[in-house]
Write a protein that holds these residues in place. Structure first.
Motif, PDB file in Angstrom:
ATOM      1  N   THR A 141     -19.077  -8.138  34.952  1.00 55.30           N
ATOM      2  CA  THR A 141     -18.111  -7.587  33.912  1.00 55.30           C
ATOM      3  C   THR A 141     -18.892  -7.797  32.626  1.00 55.30           C
ATOM      4  O   THR A 141     -19.403  -8.750  32.426  1.00 55.30           O
ATOM      5  N   GLY A 142     -18.672  -6.985  31.814  1.00 54.94           N
ATOM      6  CA  GLY A 142     -19.321  -6.895  30.415  1.00 54.94           C
ATOM      7  C   GLY A 142     -20.268  -6.079  30.246  1.00 54.94           C
ATOM      8  O   GLY A 142     -20.664  -5.166  31.341  1.00 54.94           O
ATOM      9  N   GLY A 143     -21.219  -6.189  29.477  1.00 54.36           N
ATOM     10  CA  GLY A 143     -22.213  -5.215  28.930  1.00 54.36           C
ATOM     11  C   GLY A 143     -23.595  -5.307  29.550  1.00 54.36           C
ATOM     12  O   GLY A 143     -23.595  -6.458  30.590  1.00 54.36           O
ATOM     13  N   GLY A 144     -24.218  -4.835  29.124  1.00 55.18           N
ATOM     14  CA  GLY A 144     -25.741  -4.846  29.929  1.00 55.18           C
ATOM     15  C   GLY A 144     -26.468  -6.088  29.682  1.00 55.18           C
ATOM     16  O   GLY A 144     -26.533  -6.792  28.531  1.00 55.18           O
ATOM     17  N   MET A 145     -26.986  -6.596  30.736  1.00 52.26           N
ATOM     18  CA  MET A 145     -27.792  -7.898  30.869  1.00 52.26           C
ATOM     19  C   MET A 145     -29.049  -7.582  31.767  1.00 52.26           C
ATOM     20  O   MET A 145     -28.650  -7.173  32.767  1.00 52.26           O
ATOM     21  N   ARG A 146     -30.100  -8.152  31.556  1.00 51.79           N
ATOM     22  CA  ARG A 146     -31.213  -7.846  32.519  1.00 51.79           C
ATOM     23  C   ARG A 146     -31.600  -9.202  33.168  1.00 51.79           C
ATOM     24  O   ARG A 146     -32.518  -8.851  34.065  1.00 51.79           O
ATOM     25  N   LEU A 147     -30.767 -10.034  33.129  1.00 53.87           N
ATOM     26  CA  LEU A 147     -30.762 -11.339  34.059  1.00 53.87           C
ATOM     27  C   LEU A 147     -30.205 -11.349  35.180  1.00 53.87           C
ATOM     28  O   LEU A 147     -28.960 -10.899  35.394  1.00 53.87           O
ATOM     29  N   THR A 148     -30.710 -11.896  36.325  1.00 54.40           N
ATOM     30  CA  THR A 148     -30.075 -11.842  37.831  1.00 54.40           C
ATOM     31  C   THR A 148     -29.006 -13.105  37.477  1.00 54.40           C
ATOM     32  O   THR A 148     -27.966 -12.825  38.150  1.00 54.40           O
ATOM     33  N   THR A 149     -29.021 -14.089  36.729  1.00 52.08           N
ATOM     34  CA  THR A 149     -28.141 -15.001  36.392  1.00 52.08           C
ATOM     35  C   THR A 149     -26.974 -14.482  35.967  1.00 52.08           C
ATOM     36  O   THR A 149     -25.772 -15.238  35.856  1.00 52.08           O
ATOM     37  N   ALA A 150     -26.980 -13.235  35.066  1.00 51.18           N
ATOM     38  CA  ALA A 150     -25.712 -12.677  34.333  1.00 51.18           C
ATOM     39  C   ALA A 150     -24.835 -11.898  35.402  1.00 51.18           C
ATOM     40  O   ALA A 150     -23.637 -11.605  35.016  1.00 51.18           O
ATOM     41  N   TYR A 151     -25.367 -11.589  36.468  1.00 50.49           N
ATOM     42  CA  TYR A 151     -24.671 -10.576  37.636  1.00 50.49           C
ATOM     43  C   TYR A 151     -23.617 -11.664  38.400  1.00 50.49           C
ATOM     44  O   TYR A 151     -24.042 -12.729  38.913  1.00 50.49           O
ATOM     45  N   ASP A 152     -22.628 -10.938  38.570  1.00 47.15           N
ATOM     46  CA  ASP A 152     -21.331 -11.794  39.219  1.00 47.15           C
ATOM     47  C   ASP A 152     -21.452 -11.530  40.896  1.00 47.15           C
ATOM     48  O   ASP A 152     -21.103 -12.479  41.484  1.00 47.15           O
ATOM     49  N   TYR A 153     -21.788 -10.283  41.207  1.00 50.37           N
ATOM     50  CA  TYR A 153     -21.452 -10.185  42.672  1.00 50.37           C
ATOM     51  C   TYR A 153     -22.914  -9.206  43.021  1.00 50.37           C
ATOM     52  O   TYR A 153     -23.406  -8.375  42.237  1.00 50.37           O
ATOM     53  N   TRP A 154     -23.276  -9.347  44.408  1.00 55.59           N
ATOM     54  CA  TRP A 154     -24.365  -8.644  44.931  1.00 55.59           C
ATOM     55  C   TRP A 154     -24.225  -8.261  46.278  1.00 55.59           C
ATOM     56  O   TRP A 154     -23.432  -8.612  47.039  1.00 55.59           O
TER      57      TRP A 154
END
Length: 122
Positions: free
Chosen positions: A99-112
Motif C-alpha cells: 500500500t502506498g507509493g513506489g519504494m525499491r526496497l524488499t522490506t517495504a513490500y507487504d505481500y509476496w
C-alpha cells in the motif's frame, strides 16, 4: 489479505523474450504499488521494477530499456515483459505489493507471491 500467483517463467535462450504475469486474489490491488523482484541462490532478493497505482514506473538500472512493467487493474494482474534476456537475468522472479507509493526496497513490500523461475541460457 492478497494472494499473488506468478506465472510465465521458463527456460529461454539469450536474446529471447518472456512475459511474466502475477494474478492477485483476495481483494483488488488497484490502489497498491506492485513490484517485481528477483533472487539467485546465495544472493539477496533484489529490486527489478515497480508500478504505482497511477502508472508511474521505476526500474533497476540493469533492466532499464529491456523490461517493461504494466498492470491491468480490471484483471487484478501485473505483468513484466522481459526482452533481450541475458544469462545474468536468470533468477527466481517474485511479484509483490504494498500500500502506498513506489519504494525499491524488499522490506517495504507487504505481500509476496511464491516466485517463478526464469533461466536464460547462453
Amino acid at each position: 489479505q492478497v494472494q499473488l500467483v506468478e506465472s510465465g517463467g521458463g527456460l529461454v535462450q539469450a536474446g529471447d523474450s518472456l512475459r511474466l504475469s502475477c494474478a492477485a486474489s483476495g481483494r483488488t490491488f488497484g490502489s497498491d504499488t506492485m513490484g517485481w523482484f528477483r533472487q539467485i541462490p546465495g544472493k539477496e532478493r533484489g529490486f527489478v521494477a515497480e508500478i504505482t497505482w497511477s502508472g508511474v514506473t521505476n526500474y533497476a538500472d540493469s533492466v532499464k530499456g529491456r523490461f517493461t512493467i504494466s498492470r491491468d487493474n480490471a484483471k487484478n494482474t501485473v505483468y513484466l515483459q522481459m526482452n533481450s534476456l541475458k544469462p545474468e537475468d536468470t533468477a527466481v522472479y517474485y511479484c509483490a505489493g504494498r500500500t502506498g507509493g513506489g519504494m525499491r526496497l524488499t522490506t517495504a513490500y507487504d505481500y509476496w507471491g511464491q516466485g517463478t523461475q526464469v533461466t536464460v541460457s547462453s
